[in-house]
Motif scaffolding. Structure first.
Motif, PDB file in Angstrom:
ATOM      1  N   ASP A 108       0.864  -1.197   0.000  1.00 28.55           N
ATOM      2  CA  ASP A 108       0.000   0.000   0.000  1.00 28.55           C
ATOM      3  C   ASP A 108       0.899   1.246   0.000  1.00 28.55           C
ATOM      4  O   ASP A 108       1.744   1.378   0.875  1.00 28.55           O
ATOM      5  CB  ASP A 108      -0.868   0.053   1.251  1.00 28.55           C
ATOM      6  N   VAL A 109       0.663   2.014  -0.983  1.00 33.50           N
ATOM      7  CA  VAL A 109       1.408   3.290  -1.008  1.00 33.50           C
ATOM      8  C   VAL A 109       0.398   4.400  -0.697  1.00 33.50           C
ATOM      9  O   VAL A 109      -0.542   4.654  -1.463  1.00 33.50           O
ATOM     10  CB  VAL A 109       2.063   3.552  -2.372  1.00 33.50           C
ATOM     11  N   GLU A 110       0.533   4.910   0.452  1.00 38.92           N
ATOM     12  CA  GLU A 110      -0.377   5.980   0.848  1.00 38.92           C
ATOM     13  C   GLU A 110       0.037   7.282   0.140  1.00 38.92           C
ATOM     14  O   GLU A 110       1.196   7.650   0.122  1.00 38.92           O
ATOM     15  CB  GLU A 110      -0.316   6.182   2.362  1.00 38.92           C
ATOM     16  N   ILE A 111      -0.988   7.883  -0.479  1.00 45.50           N
ATOM     17  CA  ILE A 111      -0.720   9.143  -1.190  1.00 45.50           C
ATOM     18  C   ILE A 111      -1.090  10.275  -0.236  1.00 45.50           C
ATOM     19  O   ILE A 111      -2.234  10.410   0.192  1.00 45.50           O
ATOM     20  CB  ILE A 111      -1.552   9.250  -2.471  1.00 45.50           C
ATOM     21  N   LEU A 112      -0.112  10.998   0.111  1.00 42.01           N
ATOM     22  CA  LEU A 112      -0.353  12.088   1.065  1.00 42.01           C
ATOM     23  C   LEU A 112      -0.752  13.372   0.311  1.00 42.01           C
ATOM     24  O   LEU A 112      -0.250  13.667  -0.765  1.00 42.01           O
ATOM     25  CB  LEU A 112       0.903  12.332   1.891  1.00 42.01           C
ATOM     26  N   ASP A 113      -1.704  14.083   0.972  1.00 35.81           N
ATOM     27  CA  ASP A 113      -2.173  15.331   0.336  1.00 35.81           C
ATOM     28  C   ASP A 113      -1.121  16.404   0.454  1.00 35.81           C
ATOM     29  O   ASP A 113      -0.496  16.562   1.499  1.00 35.81           O
ATOM     30  CB  ASP A 113      -3.459  15.793   1.060  1.00 35.81           C
ATOM     31  N   ILE A 114      -0.932  17.152  -0.644  1.00 30.58           N
ATOM     32  CA  ILE A 114      -0.134  18.379  -0.521  1.00 30.58           C
ATOM     33  C   ILE A 114      -1.065  19.529  -0.914  1.00 30.58           C
ATOM     34  O   ILE A 114      -2.079  19.346  -1.604  1.00 30.58           O
ATOM     35  CB  ILE A 114       1.125  18.370  -1.412  1.00 30.58           C
ATOM     36  N   ASN A 115      -0.765  20.727  -0.445  1.00 33.15           N
ATOM     37  CA  ASN A 115      -1.663  21.870  -0.669  1.00 33.15           C
ATOM     38  C   ASN A 115      -1.466  22.403  -2.077  1.00 33.15           C
ATOM     39  O   ASN A 115      -0.879  23.449  -2.302  1.00 33.15           O
ATOM     40  CB  ASN A 115      -1.385  22.948   0.379  1.00 33.15           C
ATOM     41  N   ASP A 116      -1.999  21.657  -2.987  1.00 33.27           N
ATOM     42  CA  ASP A 116      -1.796  22.055  -4.376  1.00 33.27           C
ATOM     43  C   ASP A 116      -3.023  22.692  -4.967  1.00 33.27           C
ATOM     44  O   ASP A 116      -3.075  23.006  -6.139  1.00 33.27           O
ATOM     45  CB  ASP A 116      -1.389  20.833  -5.202  1.00 33.27           C
ATOM     46  N   ASN A 117      -4.088  22.909  -4.183  1.00 35.63           N
ATOM     47  CA  ASN A 117      -5.296  23.560  -4.683  1.00 35.63           C
ATOM     48  C   ASN A 117      -5.633  24.759  -3.816  1.00 35.63           C
ATOM     49  O   ASN A 117      -5.488  24.725  -2.596  1.00 35.63           O
ATOM     50  CB  ASN A 117      -6.480  22.609  -4.645  1.00 35.63           C
ATOM     51  N   SER A 118      -6.130  25.793  -4.532  1.00 35.14           N
ATOM     52  CA  SER A 118      -6.580  26.991  -3.815  1.00 35.14           C
ATOM     53  C   SER A 118      -8.075  26.899  -3.632  1.00 35.14           C
ATOM     54  O   SER A 118      -8.779  26.316  -4.457  1.00 35.14           O
ATOM     55  CB  SER A 118      -6.291  28.242  -4.637  1.00 35.14           C
TER      56      SER A 118
END
Ligand SMILES: *[C@@H]1O[C@H](CO)[C@@H](O)[C@H](O)[C@H]1NC(C)=O
Ligand SMILES: *[C@@H]1O[C@H](CO)[C@@H](O)[C@H](O)[C@H]1NC(C)=O
Ligand SMILES: *[C@@H]1O[C@H](CO)[C@@H](O)[C@H](O)[C@H]1NC(C)=O
Ligand SMILES: *[C@@H]1O[C@H](CO)[C@@H](O)[C@H](O)[C@H]1NC(C)=O
Length: 650
Positions: A113-123
Motif C-alpha cells: 500500500d502506497v499511501e498518497i499524502l495530500d499536498i496543498n496544491d489547490n486553492s
C-alpha cells in the motif's frame, strides 16, 4: 525526489504453509515527478537483485493503472505517472495506491500500500466570481446572510479553513464549522444601512486554506441596498418669502418651490399640493402646479385687502406609505399707488359772515388714502390768494379757516378747490370744490352819487312837478341796501318856510311844492338823507342846492332923467352947445338878473333923428352937431320911456 518523502510504514509478514504473505506500506506525497523514489522494495522484502529477476518479480494491479513501477535492476519502487490525490481519491481523507507483488519459486505474495499524502496544491475557489445580494436599507443590525462556501479539493488542513471579508463599515463575517469540519461563512450586518448614503457595497470575500503556505480564492460580493421610503421630501427652504406688486397680473409667477426626496424611484417622486386646510381666499388667489412647484397669481390681489399672505404648501412623495413635508410661503404685497386720496368735507357752514374773525373754522376736511407708506401720505393744498388756509388738525383732519378779511361786496362767494396729493409715484390727486358763500352784514354806508348836487330850476315852475332825483348806492344786500330818502333840514336865504320841496322816500325824486320867484329867492339848500334798513341802520346825507333861474319877467324902468310930469322928462340944452354935448343920461333899471337885467339904450322916435345920438350901453344922449337956427327949438323925442331897455339875449 528525496527519499524522506516516502515512508515505509510497516512490514507484516505472515508465513502460511508454502505461501508467504507479507504487507508493506509506503507513504509518498502526491504530485511526485516520474521516476521519484518511493522505496527500496527488494530490500524491504529481503530479496537480492538476483532473486528479483530469477523469481519473476511482478507488480499486480487491481485496476491496471501502472502508477508505480519497480526498477528491476536495483529493486527500487518509483513513480511511474504523476499521482493527483484529488483525482484518485476525491475528498476522501485517506488515499492509497495498492498493488500486489508476486514471486515464484516459492510463490510469494506481498501486498503493498502506497499511501498518497495530500499536498496543498489547490486553492480555495468560489463557484462564481460575483455574488449579488440585495439588502433592504431598513434591515436591522444583526441580520445575517449566508454566503456560498468556497471549495478546495485538498483535504484536511489544506482545505478551506478561514474566510475574510474586505474592510467595510457595515458588514462583518462570521464563520461556522460544520460537523464534517467544513467551514461556512455568513455576512453579518453590523451597522445599519442607508441607501441614500451608500446604495451599493462592493465586498471581496476571501477563502483561505490551512496549508503552508496559505492558498486563497476570492469572490466579489455586490450588495445592492434596496430603497425604503424612509425619507420625507425636504423643501429647499423652510420658509419662502417673496415680495410681489399688488397689481401683479393673473398668471404672474410668484415663486417656484422645490422639495427633494432622497429616496429612489416612486419613493422619491415629489408632488406639490396646497394642504386641504389651506385658507379659501389663498386658494382663490394662488395656484400651485403639482409637478413644477410653480406658484402663480390666479386672482386679483389688493394690498388694501391684505398685505401679507401666509401659504402652507405640502410636498408628498409617491411611496407607500407616502411621506410629506410642509413649508411656509410668505407672500408680501408691495403697495402700488392705485388709490387716489379721498377727501371728505364735513360740518361745512355754507354761509360765512363777512365779518367772521380770523381763524374761524369754515369746514373740517378729512383726507384718507387707502394706500400705505408714501403712497398713502396725503398733502392738501388750497389755491393761492384766497382768504382761507388749511390748518392741520389731528387724525388726518384739516380745518379750513379764515385767514384774511372777507368782503361780500367784492367777493360774494368762493369756489375753493381743495387738492389732495399723495406722495406716491405717480402722485395721485383728488380735487374737491366747495362753495363758501359770504353772508352780508350791514357794513356799508349808503353813498350818494355826489356829495352835493346843484339843481337849476327855472323860476315860475309848475308846483308839484319833479325837479330832480337823487340816488344813493349801498353795496350791501337786501335790507342792508334797501334805502329810504328823507329831507333833513332847510337852510334858506330868507324866511324859512316849510313845504317848499318834498322827496319821495323810495325813489329819491324831489318835487317842488310851489312856484319859485327868482326875484324873491335865488337858491334853496336842502339836505337829503339816505338810510338803509339794516340793523342798526346806516345813513349818509347830501346837500342839494336848488338854484332858481331867472326868467325875463320884468320890464326895465327908466329912472333918469327925472320926469317932468308923469310921462315926460325935459332937459334944456343951450343953442351953442358943441357937438358931443351931453344932453342927459338915461338910466333904466330891471329887477331881473343877469342878461335879463343887462340894458341897452336906443332912440325910438325923434323930431330930428340926426341931431342926437344915444350910447347903447351908457345911455348917454349927446348932440351930433351944432344947433342951427332952423332947428326946432324943442326937440321932442318919443317919450323917453320909449327908450327901450332891451334884453340882450343871445
Ligand atoms: C431643486 O433642488 C435640488 C437640490 O438643491 C436641485 O438639484 C434641483 O435642480 C432643484 N430643482 C429646481 C426645479 O430648481
Ligand atoms: C395767512 O395770512 C398770513 C398773513 O396775512 C399770510 O402771511 C399767509 O401767507 C396766509 N396763509 C395762507 C395759507 O394763505
Ligand atoms: C386737481 O387739480 C390739479 C390742479 O389744478 C390738477 O393738476 C389735477 O390733475 C387735478 N386732479 C384731478 C384728479 O382732477
Ligand atoms: C306934460 O307937459 C308937456 C309940456 O308942457 C305937455 O305938452 C304935456 O301935455 C304934459 N303931459 C301931461 C300928461 O300933462
Amino acid at each position: 525526489m528525496a527519499t524522506p518523502l516516502s515512508r515505509r510504514l510497516n512490514f507484516i509478514f505472515l508465513i502460511c504453509g508454502e505461501l508467504v504473505l507479507g504487507q508493506i506500506r509506503y507513504s509518498i506525497p502526491e504530485e511526485l515527478e516520474h521516476g521519484a523514489f518511493v522505496g527500496n522494495i527488494a530490500e524491504d522484502l529481503g530479496l537480492s537483485i538476483r532473486e528479483i529477476t530469477g523469481r519473476k518479480f511482478k507488480l499486480v494491479y487491481d485496476d491496471g493503472m501502472q502508477l508505480l513501477k519497480v526498477n528491476m535492476g536495483n529493486g527500487i519502487l518509483f513513480v511511474n505517472h504523476r499521482i493527483d490525490r484529488e483525482f484518485l481519491c476525491g475528498q476522501s481523507s485517506t488515499c492509497s495506491v495498492s498493488f500486489d507483488v508476486a514471486l515464484e519459486n516459492p510463490l510469494e505474495m506481498h501486498r503493498v500500500d502506497v499511501e498518497i499524502l495530500d499536498i496543498n496544491d489547490n486553492s480555495p475557489s468560489f463557484a462564481k466570481s460575483r455574488y449579488y445580494l440585495q439588502v433592504s436599507e431598513v434591515t436591522a443590525a444583526g441580520a445575517f446572510f449566508r454566503l456560498d462556501s468556497a471549495q478546495d479539493p485538498d483535504v484536511g488542513i489544506n482545505s478551506v479553513n478561514t474566510y475574510q471579508i474586505s474592510t467595510n463599515k457595515h458588514f462583518g463575517l462570521k464563520t461556522h464549522t460544520r460537523n464534517d469540519g467544513s467551514k461556512i461563512a455568513e455576512l453579518v450586518l453590523e451597522t445599519p444601512l442607508d441607501r441614500e448614503k451608500l446604495s451599493t457595497i462592493h465586498l471581496t470575500l476571501t477563502a483561505f486554506d490551512g496549508g503552508i503556505p496559505h492558498r486563497s480564492g476570492n469572490a466579489e460580493i455586490i450588495i445592492t441596498v434596496l430603497d425604503f421610503n424612509d425619507n420625507t421630501p425636504v423643501f429647499d427652504h423652510k420658509i419662502y418669502s417673496v415680495n410681489i406688486m399688488e397689481n401683479a397680473p393673473i398668471g404672474h409667477l410668484v415663486l417656484t418651490i422645490n422639495a427633494t426626496d432622497l429616496d429612489e424611484g416612486t419613493n422619491g417622486e415629489v408632488k406639490y399640493i396646497l394642504p386641504s386646510d389651506a385658507n379659501q381666499r389663498v386658494q382663490e388667489l394662488f395656484s400651485l402646479d403639482p409637478i413644477s412647484g410653480q406658484i402663480r397669481v390666479q386672482g386679483s390681489l389688493d394690498y388694501e385687502e391684505k398685505s401679507i399672505y401666509e401659504l402652507e404648501v405640502e410636498a408628498v412623495d409617491n411611496g407607500t406609505p407616502a411621506l410629506n413635508a410642509r413649508a411656509e410661503i410668505l407672500v408680501e404685497l408691495i403697495d402700488v399707488n392705485d388709490n387716489p386720496p379721498e377727501l371728505k368735507v364735513s360740518s361745512l357752514s355754507r354761509k360765512v359772515r363777512e365779518d367772521a374773525a380770523f381763524g374761524s373754522v369754515v369746514a373740517i376736511i378729512s383726507v384718507m388714502d387707502q394706500d400705505s407708506g408714501a403712497n398713502g401720505q396725503v398733502q392738501c393744498q388750497l389755491p393761492p390768494n384766497i382768504p382761507f388756509k388749511l390748518q392741520k388738525s389731528f387724525n388726518n383732519k384739516h380745518k379750513l379757516v379764515i385767514n384774511d378779511t372777507l368782503d361780500r361786496e367784492t367777493t360774494p362767494y368762493y369756489n375753493i378747490c381743495i387738492s389732495a396729493w399723495d406722495a406716491g409715484s405717480p402722485r395721485l390727486s383728488t380735487n374737491r370744490t366747495i362753495l363758501v358763500s359770504i353772508s352780508d352784514i350791514n357794513d356799508n354806508v349808503p353813498r350818494f352819487t355826489q356829495a352835493s348836487y346843484n339843481v337849476f330850476l327855472m323860476e315860475n315852475n309848475t308846483p308839484g312837478a319833479s325837479i330832480f332825483a337823487v340816488t344813493a348806492l349801498d353795496p350791501d344786500l337786501d335790507k342792508n341796501s334797501k334805502l329810504s330818502y328823507s329831507l333833513l333840514e332847510y337852510r334858506r336865504e330868507d324866511v324859512s318856510r316849510s313845504g317848499d320841496v318834498t322827496v319821495n322816500s323810495e325813489t329819491g325824486h324831489i318835487y317842488a311844492l310851489r312856484s319859485f320867484d327868482y326875484e324873491i329867492r335865488e337858491k334853496i339848500q336842502i339836505k337829503i338823507q339816505a338810510q338803509d334798513a339794516g340793523i342798526p341802520p346806516l345813513s349818509s346825507t347830501a346837500i342839494v342846492n336848488i338854484v332858481i333861474l331867472d326868467q325875463n319877467d320884468n320890464v326895465p324902468v327908466i329912472v333918469a332923467p327925472s320926469k317932468y310930469n308923469s310921462s315926460t322928462a325935459m332937459e334944456v340944452v343951450p343953442m351953442s352947445a358943441y357937438p358931443g354935448y351931453l344932453v342927459t343920461k338915461v338910466i333904466a333899471t330891471d329887477t331881473d338878473s343877469g342878461q335879463n337885467a343887462r340894458l341897452s339904450y336906443q332912440l325910438v322916435e325923434a323930431t330930428d333923428r340926426n341931431l342926437f345920438r344915444v350910447g347903447i350901453m351908457s345911455g348917454e344922449m349927446r348932440t351930433t352937431r351944432r344947433f342951427r337956427d332952423h332947428d326946432v327949438p324943442i326937440q321932442r323925442f318919443s317919450s323917453v320911456a320909449r327908450f327901450l331897455a332891451l334884453e340882450s339875449v343871445s
